[in-house]
Design a protein around this motif. Structure first.
Motif, PDB file in Angstrom:
ATOM      1  N   ILE A 178       9.939   5.845 -11.550  1.00 43.19           N
ATOM      2  CA  ILE A 178       9.173   5.507 -10.025  1.00 43.19           C
ATOM      3  C   ILE A 178       9.693   4.135  -9.531  1.00 43.19           C
ATOM      4  N   ALA A 179       9.443   3.235 -10.201  1.00 44.79           N
ATOM      5  CA  ALA A 179       9.838   2.057  -9.876  1.00 44.79           C
ATOM      6  C   ALA A 179      11.484   1.860  -9.208  1.00 44.79           C
ATOM      7  N   SER A 180      11.898   2.755  -9.972  1.00 45.47           N
ATOM      8  CA  SER A 180      13.585   2.632  -9.398  1.00 45.47           C
ATOM      9  C   SER A 180      13.618   3.208  -8.102  1.00 45.47           C
ATOM     10  N   ARG A 181      13.066   4.420  -7.992  1.00 48.88           N
ATOM     11  CA  ARG A 181      13.068   5.291  -6.859  1.00 48.88           C
ATOM     12  C   ARG A 181      12.455   4.390  -5.406  1.00 48.88           C
ATOM     13  N   LEU A 182      11.554   3.413  -5.980  1.00 44.26           N
ATOM     14  CA  LEU A 182      10.877   2.366  -4.848  1.00 44.26           C
ATOM     15  C   LEU A 182      12.030   1.173  -4.638  1.00 44.26           C
TER      16      LEU A 182
ATOM     17  N   VAL B 100       0.777  -1.117   0.028  1.00 42.63           N
ATOM     18  CA  VAL B 100      -0.061   0.050   0.205  1.00 42.63           C
ATOM     19  C   VAL B 100       0.926   1.181  -0.031  1.00 42.63           C
ATOM     20  N   ASP B 101       1.914   1.188   0.791  1.00 46.24           N
ATOM     21  CA  ASP B 101       2.868   2.249   0.795  1.00 46.24           C
ATOM     22  C   ASP B 101       3.564   2.490  -0.639  1.00 46.24           C
ATOM     23  N   TYR B 102       3.822   1.515  -1.285  1.00 46.78           N
ATOM     24  CA  TYR B 102       4.340   1.780  -2.598  1.00 46.78           C
ATOM     25  C   TYR B 102       3.551   2.542  -3.520  1.00 46.78           C
ATOM     26  N   VAL B 103       2.287   2.022  -3.559  1.00 53.68           N
ATOM     27  CA  VAL B 103       1.229   2.518  -4.470  1.00 53.68           C
ATOM     28  C   VAL B 103       0.965   4.067  -4.057  1.00 53.68           C
ATOM     29  N   GLN B 104       0.734   4.187  -2.568  1.00 55.04           N
ATOM     30  CA  GLN B 104       0.621   5.604  -2.102  1.00 55.04           C
ATOM     31  C   GLN B 104       1.854   6.435  -2.548  1.00 55.04           C
ATOM     32  N   TYR B 105       2.988   6.234  -2.291  1.00 54.01           N
ATOM     33  CA  TYR B 105       4.268   6.935  -3.048  1.00 54.01           C
ATOM     34  C   TYR B 105       4.351   6.930  -4.376  1.00 54.01           C
TER      35      TYR B 105
END
Length: 154
Positions: free
Chosen positions: A58-62, A35-40
């Motif tokens: 975005i994926a790289s940042r996560l 959930v945190d990944y999606v919210q970020y």
């Protein structure tokens, strides 16, 4: 793990059991981070759509694989992150063209497109009208609403 000093013969077994317990706790709590990944990702999109941000960025940042991130996002939001980013940019562009009456070139830049022709192509695919036609229709709709309200106003 601090209690391993109390075990002389089974110290290594005790430490292994503690590690397994730790791993179990980490795995049980890992579902909450999705959930945190999606919210970020949503926060990134909503605040940085002006920049040429991509799903890969975005994926790289996560710290996630692009494919895994896309699967997480789609399961939570119902659309792929690429589609969500496109739709968000198009809604922002439509508002800039009609409410702010920004020129097409300025609007394209304001929603993260450096190439006006690519922006126009994507806008037309999304709305079925070129940005210029959309802005004209929006302006004429605003004028007709304003004239209707001024007639009805005592």
């Amino acid at each position: 793990m601090l209690g391993c000093g109390n075990h002389e013969r089974g110290r290594s077994a005790f430490l292994c059991a503690c590690l397994w317990e730790l791993f179990t706790l980490i795995l049980e709590n890992s579902g909450e981070s999705e959930v945190d990944y999606v919210q970020y990702a949503l926060d990134c999109i909503h605040s940085e759509y002006v920049e040429p941000i991509t799903v890969e960025i975005i994926a790289s940042r996560l710290g996630l694989n692009r494919s895994y991130f896309s699967t997480l996002f789609k399961s939570k939001m119902g659309v792929s992150p690429k589609r969500y980013l496109l739709e968000y940019r198009m809604r922002m562009a439509a508002a800039l063209l009609t409410k702010e009456r920004q020129p097409v070139a300025v609007t394209a830049n304001s929603v993260g497109y450096t190439d006006i022709f690519n922006f126009s192509k994507m806008f037309k695919q999304y709305y079925g009208l070129s940005p210029t036609e959309y802005a004209k229709r929006g302006a004429s709709n605003d004028e007709s609403r304003q004239s209707a309200t001024s007639v009805n106003t005592p």
